[in-house]
Scaffold this active site. Structure first.
Site, PDB file in Angstrom:
ATOM      1  N   ASP A 192       0.832  -1.211   0.000  1.00 40.71           N
ATOM      2  CA  ASP A 192       0.000   0.000   0.000  1.00 40.71           C
ATOM      3  C   ASP A 192       0.870   1.265   0.000  1.00 40.71           C
ATOM      4  OD1 ASP A 192      -2.347   1.382  -0.062  1.00 40.71           O
ATOM      5  OD2 ASP A 192      -2.775   1.188   2.076  1.00 40.71           O
ATOM      6  N   ASN A 204       1.317   3.497  -2.841  1.00 40.60           N
ATOM      7  CA  ASN A 204       1.898   3.965  -4.114  1.00 40.60           C
ATOM      8  C   ASN A 204       1.434   5.385  -4.447  1.00 40.60           C
ATOM      9  OD1 ASN A 204       2.911   1.422  -4.308  1.00 40.60           O
ATOM     10  ND2 ASN A 204       1.643   0.765  -6.032  1.00 40.60           N
ATOM     11  N   TRP A 237       3.067   7.957  -2.181  1.00 43.18           N
ATOM     12  CA  TRP A 237       4.485   8.110  -2.572  1.00 43.18           C
ATOM     13  C   TRP A 237       4.586   9.118  -3.712  1.00 43.18           C
ATOM     14  CZ3 TRP A 237       7.428   7.615  -6.954  1.00 43.18           C
ATOM     15  CH2 TRP A 237       8.811   7.480  -6.793  1.00 43.18           C
ATOM     16  N   ARG A 295      -0.209   9.520  -9.933  1.00 46.61           N
ATOM     17  CA  ARG A 295      -0.275   8.240  -9.211  1.00 46.61           C
ATOM     18  C   ARG A 295       0.446   7.112  -9.957  1.00 46.61           C
ATOM     19  NH1 ARG A 295      -3.857   7.598  -5.079  1.00 46.61           N
ATOM     20  NH2 ARG A 295      -4.109   5.405  -5.600  1.00 46.61           N
ATOM     21  N   HIS A 337       2.865   3.708  -8.838  1.00 49.22           N
ATOM     22  CA  HIS A 337       2.647   2.304  -9.185  1.00 49.22           C
ATOM     23  C   HIS A 337       3.871   1.736  -9.927  1.00 49.22           C
ATOM     24  CE1 HIS A 337      -1.354   2.462  -7.666  1.00 49.22           C
ATOM     25  NE2 HIS A 337      -1.804   3.303  -8.580  1.00 49.22           N
ATOM     26  N   TRP A 344     -11.669  -2.414  -8.028  1.00 51.96           N
ATOM     27  CA  TRP A 344     -12.433  -2.170  -9.265  1.00 51.96           C
ATOM     28  C   TRP A 344     -13.244  -0.886  -9.154  1.00 51.96           C
ATOM     29  CZ3 TRP A 344     -10.792  -4.601 -13.298  1.00 51.96           C
ATOM     30  CH2 TRP A 344     -10.384  -5.930 -13.238  1.00 51.96           C
ATOM     31  N   ARG A 373     -12.194   1.959  -8.180  1.00 51.52           N
ATOM     32  CA  ARG A 373     -11.385   3.162  -8.423  1.00 51.52           C
ATOM     33  C   ARG A 373     -11.776   3.800  -9.762  1.00 51.52           C
ATOM     34  NH1 ARG A 373      -5.336   2.453  -5.919  1.00 51.52           N
ATOM     35  NH2 ARG A 373      -6.073   1.756  -3.893  1.00 51.52           N
ATOM     36  N   LEU A 420      11.022 -20.198  -5.029  1.00 51.69           N
ATOM     37  CA  LEU A 420       9.943 -19.420  -4.406  1.00 51.69           C
ATOM     38  C   LEU A 420       8.624 -19.568  -5.167  1.00 51.69           C
ATOM     39  CD1 LEU A 420       9.071 -17.031  -2.433  1.00 51.69           C
ATOM     40  CD2 LEU A 420       9.706 -15.508  -4.311  1.00 51.69           C
ATOM     41  N   ARG A 439       2.157  -4.999   6.116  1.00 51.97           N
ATOM     42  CA  ARG A 439       1.405  -3.956   5.407  1.00 51.97           C
ATOM     43  C   ARG A 439       2.237  -2.687   5.426  1.00 51.97           C
ATOM     44  NH1 ARG A 439      -4.809  -2.532   4.566  1.00 51.97           N
ATOM     45  NH2 ARG A 439      -4.445  -0.723   3.280  1.00 51.97           N
ATOM     46  N   ARG A 499      -4.885  -2.064   8.855  1.00 51.95           N
ATOM     47  CA  ARG A 499      -6.093  -2.842   8.539  1.00 51.95           C
ATOM     48  C   ARG A 499      -5.781  -3.944   7.534  1.00 51.95           C
ATOM     49  NH1 ARG A 499      -7.386   2.421   6.812  1.00 51.95           N
ATOM     50  NH2 ARG A 499      -6.968   2.711   4.608  1.00 51.95           N
TER      51      ARG A 499
HETATM   52  C1  IPE Z   1      -5.269  -2.766  -0.277  1.00 46.92           C
HETATM   53  O1  IPE Z   1      -4.947  -1.445  -0.522  1.00 46.92           O
HETATM   54  C2  IPE Z   1      -5.336  -3.540  -1.565  1.00 46.92           C
HETATM   55  C3  IPE Z   1      -4.057  -3.747  -2.237  1.00 46.92           C
HETATM   56  C4  IPE Z   1      -2.872  -3.429  -1.773  1.00 46.92           C
HETATM   57  C5  IPE Z   1      -4.158  -4.379  -3.521  1.00 46.92           C
HETATM   58  P1  IPE Z   1      -6.097  -0.330  -0.648  1.00 46.92           P
HETATM   59  O2  IPE Z   1      -5.412   0.954  -0.854  1.00 46.92           O
HETATM   60  O3  IPE Z   1      -7.081  -0.744  -1.669  1.00 46.92           O
HETATM   61  O4  IPE Z   1      -6.769  -0.436   0.789  1.00 46.92           O
HETATM   62  P2  IPE Z   1      -7.726   0.590   1.567  1.00 46.92           P
HETATM   63  O5  IPE Z   1      -8.806   0.989   0.607  1.00 46.92           O
HETATM   64  O6  IPE Z   1      -6.897   1.752   1.976  1.00 46.92           O
HETATM   65  O7  IPE Z   1      -8.219  -0.191   2.744  1.00 46.92           O
HETATM   66  C1  IPE Z   2      -1.357   0.316  -3.516  1.00 44.16           C
HETATM   67  O1  IPE Z   2      -1.199   1.683  -3.513  1.00 44.16           O
HETATM   68  C2  IPE Z   2      -1.642  -0.238  -4.893  1.00 44.16           C
HETATM   69  C3  IPE Z   2      -3.002  -0.752  -5.087  1.00 44.16           C
HETATM   70  C4  IPE Z   2      -3.923  -0.825  -4.173  1.00 44.16           C
HETATM   71  C5  IPE Z   2      -3.345  -1.226  -6.422  1.00 44.16           C
HETATM   72  P1  IPE Z   2      -2.438   2.684  -3.522  1.00 44.16           P
HETATM   73  O2  IPE Z   2      -2.804   2.974  -4.932  1.00 44.16           O
HETATM   74  O3  IPE Z   2      -3.525   2.157  -2.669  1.00 44.16           O
HETATM   75  O4  IPE Z   2      -1.783   3.962  -2.856  1.00 44.16           O
HETATM   76  P2  IPE Z   2      -2.441   4.958  -1.795  1.00 44.16           P
HETATM   77  O5  IPE Z   2      -2.999   4.121  -0.698  1.00 44.16           O
HETATM   78  O6  IPE Z   2      -3.497   5.724  -2.532  1.00 44.16           O
HETATM   79  O7  IPE Z   2      -1.306   5.811  -1.337  1.00 44.16           O
HETATM   80 MG    MG Z   3      -4.049   2.371  -0.723  1.00 46.28          MG
END
Ligand code: IPE
Ligand code: IPE
Ligand code: MG
Length: 263
Positions: free
Chosen positions: A34, A36, A39, A47, A51, A83, A85, A145, A202, A208
């Site tokens: 989590d 990205n 960052w 964004r 990624h 999905w 997003r 692995l 995490r 969470r």
């Molecule tokens: C969790 O991250 C899912 C993945 C890392 C693929 P999210 O960014 O979707 O989680 P929430 O919405 O903050 O709980």
């Molecule tokens: C995790 O980073 C990647 C995915 C859930 C696909 P996020 O895209 O959730 O990054 P934040 O949480 O918005 O920083």
């Molecule tokens: Mg996130």
């Protein structure tokens, strides 16, 4: 990623050896990758840049886990809820996933990694499914692995699909309803045959589970890193494992029982 000097490689090997000596290396590590987006935002970048950099972390962590002798690494790459997003972010993530699979399949194969996927794969766009299947087939006989990509995955989805399959097997007479126990349910989950994670990491300081491996995490040790995923590289992984090695896993028992078992 910048090429590593011989000095860096040597010092990394030393760290790995120290970790192998100081305790048990977890058999199965699961990671919620989590942060990205944050960052990228911190750097004034779109964004997508987060990624992309996150893929570099995946590369580094997969390689380090292979070298350490971790048997299973499960990466939460895209959740059922993701999905929801904005459409352009979902498309961009799918394109990035496809490119990463295409670029990395040969290297994974060379490194003896066996790729698997868990999740509702049929929901992924066809070109992504094809790329994924190609990489899975290419690496299927590898013995190093096991890399599990959780794609269009959620713990509730997993339990739901298991319940459906159990129902069908009961109805067709292949399963006796009175024989259903926790072991049977475990066999119907998408992680069948794979031991539960020992360590869940995490990143981005979030506390969470976000609908990850709900059934499988029952007794998993949890490590939260403040770093966003693109900043999470092998040194931080070593920290997480060192922390794990200090834990006492009691599985509901008391400390003395665990100590007796060890002796
Ligand atoms: C969790 O991250 C899912 C993945 C890392 C693929 P999210 O960014 O979707 O989680 P929430 O919405 O903050 O709980
Ligand atoms: C995790 O980073 C990647 C995915 C859930 C696909 P996020 O895209 O959730 O990054 P934040 O949480 O918005 O920083
Ligand atoms: Mg996130």
């Amino acid at each position: 990623m910048p090429r590593k000097s011989k000095k860096n490689i040597d010092s990394d090997l030393k760290k790995q050896e120290a970790l192998k000596k100081s305790g048990e290396i977890p058999t199965h590590i699961a990671i919620i990758m989590d942060g990205n987006g944050r960052w990228a935002r911190m750097r004034g970048l779109p964004r997508v840049a987060g990624h992309r950099e996150g893929v570099e972390s995946v590369r580094d962590i997969v390689e380090a886990c292979g070298q350490l002798g971790v048997k299973y690494l499960t990466l939460y790459a895209f959740s059922t809820e993701n999905w929801r997003r904005p459409q352009d972010e979902v498309s961009m993530l799918m394109r990035l996933l496809m490119k990463a699979l295409r670029d990395e399949a040969d290297k994974l194969n060379k490194n003896n990694v066996c790729l698997k996927a868990i999740g509702d794969i049929t929901k992924l766009p066809n070109p992504v499914q094809n790329e994924l299947l190609d990489a899975i087939v290419k690496t299927q006989n590898n013995t190093g692995l096991n890399l599990l990509l959780a794609l269009s995955y959620s713990g509730r989805w997993d339990i739901t699909q298991a319940v459906k399959k159990i129902y069908y097997d009961c109805r067709s007479g292949n399963l006796d309803i009175d024989s259903i126990n926790e072991d049977i349910i475990t066999k119907y989950l998408s992680t069948q045959g794979i031991p539960d994670p020992d360590l869940l990491i995490r990143t981005s300081g979030e506390f969470r589970v976000s609908n990850f491996l709900l059934w499988q995490l029952a007794y998993t040790e949890i490590y939260i890193s403040k770093l966003n995923w693109p900043d999470f590289r092998r040194d931080e992984l070593y920290k997480a494992i060192a922390d794990y090695q200090k834990r006492e896993r009691r599985f509901g028992m008391i400390s003395n029982q665990i100590k007796q078992k060890k002796n």
